[in-house]
Design a protein around this motif. Structure first.
Motif, PDB file in Angstrom:
ATOM      1  N   TYR A   3     -29.544 -50.344   3.124  1.00 54.81           N
ATOM      2  CA  TYR A   3     -29.367 -48.897   3.231  1.00 54.81           C
ATOM      3  C   TYR A   3     -30.598 -48.214   3.826  1.00 54.81           C
ATOM      4  CZ  TYR A   3     -27.809 -44.210   1.948  1.00 54.81           C
ATOM      5  OH  TYR A   3     -27.403 -42.901   1.995  1.00 54.81           O
ATOM      6  N   THR A   4     -31.726 -48.920   3.861  1.00 57.22           N
ATOM      7  CA  THR A   4     -32.981 -48.302   4.296  1.00 57.22           C
ATOM      8  C   THR A   4     -32.915 -47.714   5.705  1.00 57.22           C
ATOM      9  OG1 THR A   4     -34.225 -49.785   2.846  1.00 57.22           O
ATOM     10  CG2 THR A   4     -35.454 -48.678   4.597  1.00 57.22           C
ATOM     11  N   PRO A   5     -32.417 -48.447   6.736  1.00 56.65           N
ATOM     12  CA  PRO A   5     -32.350 -47.837   8.074  1.00 56.65           C
ATOM     13  C   PRO A   5     -31.501 -46.568   8.111  1.00 56.65           C
ATOM     14  CG  PRO A   5     -32.074 -50.214   8.229  1.00 56.65           C
ATOM     15  CD  PRO A   5     -32.014 -49.868   6.768  1.00 56.65           C
ATOM     16  N   ARG A   6     -30.385 -46.576   7.406  1.00 56.53           N
ATOM     17  CA  ARG A   6     -29.540 -45.374   7.369  1.00 56.53           C
ATOM     18  C   ARG A   6     -30.274 -44.220   6.685  1.00 56.53           C
ATOM     19  NH1 ARG A   6     -24.611 -42.933   7.313  1.00 56.53           N
ATOM     20  NH2 ARG A   6     -24.148 -41.633   5.514  1.00 56.53           N
ATOM     21  N   TRP A   7     -30.963 -44.524   5.598  1.00 56.39           N
ATOM     22  CA  TRP A   7     -31.704 -43.486   4.879  1.00 56.39           C
ATOM     23  C   TRP A   7     -32.796 -42.890   5.765  1.00 56.39           C
ATOM     24  CZ3 TRP A   7     -36.911 -43.562   3.168  1.00 56.39           C
ATOM     25  CH2 TRP A   7     -37.256 -42.506   2.310  1.00 56.39           C
ATOM     26  N   LEU A   8     -33.483 -43.743   6.508  1.00 56.02           N
ATOM     27  CA  LEU A   8     -34.523 -43.259   7.415  1.00 56.02           C
ATOM     28  C   LEU A   8     -33.933 -42.367   8.502  1.00 56.02           C
ATOM     29  CD1 LEU A   8     -36.728 -46.459   7.875  1.00 56.02           C
ATOM     30  CD2 LEU A   8     -37.379 -44.347   6.709  1.00 56.02           C
ATOM     31  N   TRP A   9     -32.815 -42.811   9.095  1.00 60.07           N
ATOM     32  CA  TRP A   9     -32.232 -42.033  10.179  1.00 60.07           C
ATOM     33  C   TRP A   9     -31.694 -40.693   9.682  1.00 60.07           C
ATOM     34  CZ3 TRP A   9     -32.480 -40.664  14.790  1.00 60.07           C
ATOM     35  CH2 TRP A   9     -31.443 -39.986  15.427  1.00 60.07           C
ATOM     36  N   LYS A  10     -31.114 -40.672   8.494  1.00 65.47           N
ATOM     37  CA  LYS A  10     -30.619 -39.406   7.952  1.00 65.47           C
ATOM     38  C   LYS A  10     -31.754 -38.403   7.813  1.00 65.47           C
ATOM     39  CE  LYS A  10     -26.992 -38.572   6.447  1.00 65.47           C
ATOM     40  NZ  LYS A  10     -25.808 -37.911   7.058  1.00 65.47           N
ATOM     41  N   GLY A  11     -32.934 -38.893   7.458  1.00 66.20           N
ATOM     42  CA  GLY A  11     -34.088 -38.007   7.351  1.00 66.20           C
ATOM     43  C   GLY A  11     -34.629 -37.597   8.706  1.00 66.20           C
ATOM     44  N   TRP A  12     -34.708 -38.539   9.637  1.00 64.73           N
ATOM     45  CA  TRP A  12     -35.255 -38.239  10.961  1.00 64.73           C
ATOM     46  C   TRP A  12     -34.299 -37.394  11.803  1.00 64.73           C
ATOM     47  CZ3 TRP A  12     -37.053 -43.982  11.751  1.00 64.73           C
ATOM     48  CH2 TRP A  12     -38.282 -44.158  11.105  1.00 64.73           C
ATOM     49  N   GLU A  13     -33.003 -37.631  11.655  1.00 69.26           N
ATOM     50  CA  GLU A  13     -32.031 -36.883  12.455  1.00 69.26           C
ATOM     51  C   GLU A  13     -32.050 -35.408  12.092  1.00 69.26           C
ATOM     52  OE1 GLU A  13     -28.232 -35.126  13.683  1.00 69.26           O
ATOM     53  OE2 GLU A  13     -28.862 -35.490  11.617  1.00 69.26           O
ATOM     54  N   GLY A  14     -32.211 -35.113  10.818  1.00 70.21           N
ATOM     55  CA  GLY A  14     -32.422 -33.742  10.379  1.00 70.21           C
ATOM     56  C   GLY A  14     -31.263 -32.795  10.630  1.00 70.21           C
ATOM     57  N   GLY A  15     -30.061 -33.316  10.809  1.00 69.94           N
ATOM     58  CA  GLY A  15     -28.909 -32.443  11.031  1.00 69.94           C
ATOM     59  C   GLY A  15     -28.859 -31.822  12.416  1.00 69.94           C
ATOM     60  N   LYS A  16     -29.570 -32.421  13.384  1.00 73.45           N
ATOM     61  CA  LYS A  16     -29.630 -31.851  14.734  1.00 73.45           C
ATOM     62  C   LYS A  16     -28.242 -31.776  15.381  1.00 73.45           C
ATOM     63  CE  LYS A  16     -32.943 -33.149  17.510  1.00 73.45           C
ATOM     64  NZ  LYS A  16     -33.645 -31.900  17.923  1.00 73.45           N
ATOM     65  N   ILE A  17     -27.481 -32.862  15.307  1.00 70.94           N
ATOM     66  CA  ILE A  17     -26.166 -32.881  15.953  1.00 70.94           C
ATOM     67  C   ILE A  17     -25.241 -31.838  15.332  1.00 70.94           C
ATOM     68  CG2 ILE A  17     -24.116 -34.278  16.416  1.00 70.94           C
ATOM     69  CD1 ILE A  17     -26.498 -35.049  18.089  1.00 70.94           C
ATOM     70  N   HIS A  18     -25.241 -31.766  14.016  1.00 76.04           N
ATOM     71  CA  HIS A  18     -24.383 -30.789  13.338  1.00 76.04           C
ATOM     72  C   HIS A  18     -24.773 -29.364  13.720  1.00 76.04           C
ATOM     73  CE1 HIS A  18     -21.723 -29.224  10.237  1.00 76.04           C
ATOM     74  NE2 HIS A  18     -22.707 -28.439   9.832  1.00 76.04           N
ATOM     75  N   ALA A  19     -26.073 -29.114  13.842  1.00 76.48           N
ATOM     76  CA  ALA A  19     -26.525 -27.775  14.208  1.00 76.48           C
ATOM     77  C   ALA A  19     -26.118 -27.420  15.636  1.00 76.48           C
ATOM     78  CB  ALA A  19     -28.041 -27.680  14.045  1.00 76.48           C
ATOM     79  N   LEU A  20     -26.198 -28.387  16.542  1.00 75.93           N
ATOM     80  CA  LEU A  20     -25.857 -28.118  17.939  1.00 75.93           C
ATOM     81  C   LEU A  20     -24.346 -28.028  18.161  1.00 75.93           C
ATOM     82  CD1 LEU A  20     -28.423 -30.424  19.788  1.00 75.93           C
ATOM     83  CD2 LEU A  20     -28.482 -27.940  19.575  1.00 75.93           C
ATOM     84  N   MET A  21     -23.572 -28.600  17.267  1.00 78.53           N
ATOM     85  CA  MET A  21     -22.117 -28.541  17.423  1.00 78.53           C
ATOM     86  C   MET A  21     -21.594 -27.113  17.294  1.00 78.53           C
ATOM     87  SD  MET A  21     -21.003 -31.922  15.274  1.00 78.53           S
ATOM     88  CE  MET A  21     -19.370 -31.257  14.927  1.00 78.53           C
ATOM     89  N   MET A  22     -22.104 -26.368  16.331  1.00 77.69           N
ATOM     90  CA  MET A  22     -21.715 -24.961  16.133  1.00 77.69           C
ATOM     91  C   MET A  22     -20.191 -24.785  16.088  1.00 77.69           C
ATOM     92  SD  MET A  22     -24.523 -22.951  18.511  1.00 77.69           S
ATOM     93  CE  MET A  22     -24.222 -23.951  19.975  1.00 77.69           C
ATOM     94  N   ASP A  23     -19.512 -25.705  15.433  1.00 81.36           N
ATOM     95  CA  ASP A  23     -18.047 -25.667  15.289  1.00 81.36           C
ATOM     96  C   ASP A  23     -17.321 -25.795  16.627  1.00 81.36           C
ATOM     97  OD1 ASP A  23     -18.168 -25.374  12.517  1.00 81.36           O
ATOM     98  OD2 ASP A  23     -18.341 -23.193  12.673  1.00 81.36           O
ATOM     99  N   LEU A  24     -17.998 -26.333  17.638  1.00 78.98           N
ATOM    100  CA  LEU A  24     -17.343 -26.548  18.925  1.00 78.98           C
ATOM    101  C   LEU A  24     -16.554 -27.852  18.958  1.00 78.98           C
ATOM    102  CD1 LEU A  24     -20.164 -25.390  21.382  1.00 78.98           C
ATOM    103  CD2 LEU A  24     -18.049 -24.186  20.817  1.00 78.98           C
ATOM    104  N   ASP A  25     -16.486 -28.518  17.826  1.00 79.73           N
ATOM    105  CA  ASP A  25     -15.720 -29.761  17.772  1.00 79.73           C
ATOM    106  C   ASP A  25     -14.224 -29.510  17.666  1.00 79.73           C
ATOM    107  OD1 ASP A  25     -16.399 -28.631  15.295  1.00 79.73           O
ATOM    108  OD2 ASP A  25     -15.866 -30.470  14.241  1.00 79.73           O
ATOM    109  N   ILE A  26     -13.830 -28.322  17.222  1.00 79.79           N
ATOM    110  CA  ILE A  26     -12.400 -28.029  17.069  1.00 79.79           C
ATOM    111  C   ILE A  26     -11.863 -27.201  18.231  1.00 79.79           C
ATOM    112  CG2 ILE A  26     -12.332 -28.268  14.566  1.00 79.79           C
ATOM    113  CD1 ILE A  26     -12.774 -25.301  14.306  1.00 79.79           C
TER     114      ILE A  26
END
Length: 251
Positions: A3-26
């Protein structure tokens, strides 16, 4: 450890993709709101172009850590089994294919099903008596199957992780591969636009755009990519064939 690599990436990613999506996925928001959000996304991409390499390399590092984790797990198991785990699966296959008379079961060698046990109990005279007996270890019948499965599972994970790492190295050093992968995955985006973006950006920008493409509405993503290519070309006084620029296309 897995689980360590996933845990590290979740911290490093910092929600960038979700923030840039701005609900444009729907893609169901109103046209004025959609245009505004696409403009905000484009402004971010233009202002931060070539600044995403560190972010992408952290993801690639997590993939390398996943490979190292599998290798480390196998060597830890090998140490635990006194050097017999690395070849355990191969030995089992050889055992299954060998003649009945020549068989030496490697599973019994590591997980014996019978062993000598010593019992102590009080005898008739009140003194402690020692008794030797043969004990059956039924749990080892299950354990041997589990570790045969784990050997093949580690082998598959290691092979796939190695292929992913090689794939990432190819992406990092081959702009043509980056263009090919974007064209293959997002067919609505013109090839000329993809080539312009890959040429002007870096591998981190490619990775961010690929991740966004996996999460945004396909038509909105096409519009963003075309407009981004137009802006990049205009910055260098060029044009992108077949791509309308200057304003976002209707979604």
């Amino acid at each position: 450890m897995f689980y360590t690599p996933r845990w590290l990436w979740k911290g490093w990613e910092g929600g960038k993709i979700h923030a840039l999506m701005m609900d444009l996925d729907i893609g169901l928001c109103g046209e004025p709101e959609k245009r505004q959000k696409k403009k905000m996304l484009l402004d971010y991409l233009m202002e931060n172009l070539t600044l995403h390499n560190c972010w992408a390399y952290k993801y690639y590092l997590c993939e390398i850590l996943a490979l190292l984790n599998v290798v480390a797990q196998m060597f830890m198991m090998n140490s635990f089994f006194d050097g017999a785990f690395l070849t355990f699966g191969i030995d089992v296959l050889r055992f299954l294919e060998s003649d009945q008379e020549d068989r030496v079961d490697p599973m019994i060698y590591i997980f014996p099903r019978m062993t000598k046990c010593t019992f102590y109990k009080y005898g008739v005279s009140g003194e402690v008596e020692r008794h030797d007996a043969v004990c059956i270890l039924p749990l080892n019948v299950v354990n041997e199957k589990i570790y045969v499965f784990l050997w093949f599972w580690f082998l598959i994970l290691g092979a796939l992780s190695l292929l992913v790492v090689i794939y990432r190295f190819v992406i990092v050093f081959s702009p043509r591969m980056r263009v090919f992968l974007l064209n293959l995955r997002f067919r609505l985006v013109r090839k000329e636009a993809v080539e312009t973006i890959v040429k002007r950006g870096k591998v981190g920008d490619w990775f961010l755009l690929y991740m966004l493409g996996e999460n945004l509405d396909t038509v909105i993503y096409r519009d963003v990519m075309h407009e981004l290519a137009h802006r990049l070309a205009s910055r260098h006084h060029h044009s992108v064939p077949g791509v309308k620029g200057g304003e976002l296309q209707e979604a």
